[in-house]
Structures are given as C-alpha cells and as structure tokens.
Scaffold this motif. Structure first.
Motif, short mmCIF file in Angstrom:
data_model
loop_
_atom_site.label_atom_id
_atom_site.label_comp_id
_atom_site.label_asym_id
_atom_site.label_seq_id
_atom_site.Cartn_x
_atom_site.Cartn_y
_atom_site.Cartn_z
N UNK A 127 -39.45 -51.76 12.22
CA UNK A 127 -38.66 -52.08 11.03
C UNK A 127 -37.16 -52.09 11.28
N UNK A 128 -36.74 -51.67 12.49
CA UNK A 128 -35.32 -51.62 12.84
C UNK A 128 -34.49 -50.79 11.87
N UNK A 129 -35.04 -49.62 11.49
CA UNK A 129 -34.30 -48.74 10.59
C UNK A 129 -34.74 -47.29 10.80
N UNK A 130 -34.04 -46.39 10.13
CA UNK A 130 -34.35 -44.97 10.14
C UNK A 130 -34.76 -44.59 8.72
N UNK A 131 -35.90 -43.94 8.60
CA UNK A 131 -36.38 -43.49 7.31
C UNK A 131 -36.10 -42.00 7.17
N UNK A 132 -35.94 -41.55 5.94
CA UNK A 132 -35.72 -40.13 5.66
C UNK A 132 -36.78 -39.66 4.68
N UNK A 133 -37.49 -38.61 5.07
CA UNK A 133 -38.47 -37.97 4.20
C UNK A 133 -37.87 -36.64 3.77
N UNK A 134 -37.54 -36.53 2.48
CA UNK A 134 -36.90 -35.32 1.98
C UNK A 134 -37.91 -34.19 1.83
N UNK A 135 -37.41 -33.00 1.61
CA UNK A 135 -38.27 -31.84 1.39
C UNK A 135 -39.16 -32.03 0.17
N UNK A 136 -38.72 -32.86 -0.77
CA UNK A 136 -39.51 -33.12 -1.97
C UNK A 136 -40.44 -34.34 -1.79
N UNK A 137 -40.65 -34.75 -0.54
CA UNK A 137 -41.54 -35.85 -0.16
C UNK A 137 -41.10 -37.22 -0.67
N UNK A 138 -39.81 -37.42 -0.83
CA UNK A 138 -39.28 -38.72 -1.22
C UNK A 138 -38.90 -39.48 0.06
N UNK A 139 -39.50 -40.65 0.26
CA UNK A 139 -39.24 -41.47 1.44
C UNK A 139 -38.23 -42.56 1.09
N UNK A 140 -37.12 -42.60 1.85
CA UNK A 140 -36.09 -43.62 1.63
C UNK A 140 -35.65 -44.19 2.97
N UNK A 141 -35.06 -45.39 2.90
CA UNK A 141 -34.44 -45.96 4.09
C UNK A 141 -33.06 -45.32 4.23
N UNK A 142 -32.85 -44.63 5.33
CA UNK A 142 -31.60 -43.88 5.54
C UNK A 142 -30.53 -44.75 6.21
N UNK A 143 -30.91 -45.47 7.26
CA UNK A 143 -29.99 -46.34 7.99
C UNK A 143 -30.72 -47.65 8.30
N UNK A 144 -30.04 -48.77 8.08
CA UNK A 144 -30.63 -50.06 8.37
C UNK A 144 -29.93 -50.70 9.57
N UNK A 145 -30.56 -51.74 10.10
CA UNK A 145 -30.00 -52.55 11.19
C UNK A 145 -29.76 -51.78 12.48
N UNK A 146 -30.70 -50.92 12.83
CA UNK A 146 -30.70 -50.25 14.13
C UNK A 146 -31.73 -50.98 14.97
N UNK A 147 -31.31 -51.61 16.04
CA UNK A 147 -32.22 -52.43 16.83
C UNK A 147 -33.15 -51.56 17.68
N UNK A 148 -34.42 -51.55 17.30
CA UNK A 148 -35.49 -50.82 18.00
C UNK A 148 -35.16 -49.34 18.22
N UNK A 149 -34.96 -48.56 17.13
CA UNK A 149 -34.69 -47.13 17.28
C UNK A 149 -35.90 -46.44 17.90
#
Length: 65
Positions: free
Chosen positions: A17-39
């Motif tokens: 997906x070329x991004x970094x996802x963040x899963x919070x302690x409350x189980x909320x999943x969000x896109x944290x950083x976009x446009x990272x080529x093959x993290x």
C-alpha cells in the motif's frame, strides 16, 4: 514491519500500500503516513519512528506526537 511506541500504539509497514498504518490502543486503525515507497522495517526510538524504504533505498525519520 511492526513497531510499538511508548504509548502502546502499533505502527505497521504496509509494503504493497506504500504507507504506514497506525493501530491505536483503542483499536482504531488509521493511515499514519502516505507515499512511502515499499516501507519494510520500522523502529521506534523515543519520539521518532524510523522507516526503511526498499523502493528508494533510504531510511526516513518521522517525529511522533
């Protein structure tokens, strides 16, 4: 790659997906950083998230809030 910060948040390298996802302690999943080529690998040190990008052979540093 996966990494945890001091607050219990999980960061997920979404290679295809070329991004970094963040899963919070409350189980909320969000896109944290976009446009990272093959993290791939993630590492948290203090208030910084380090990301290896296989797409452009670099290591990126982002400040965590």
């Amino acid at each position: 790659g996966l990494a945890l910060d001091d607050n219990g948040n999980m960061y997920i390298a979404n290679y295809d997906g070329n991004n970094i996802l963040k899963l919070s302690r409350s189980n909320q999943l969000t896109t944290f950083i976009e446009n990272i080529e093959k993290p791939y690998y993630l590492y948290v040190s203090g208030n910084f998230l380090f990301i290896s990008s296989q797409g452009n052979n670099t290591v990126l540093r982002y400040k965590l809030d």
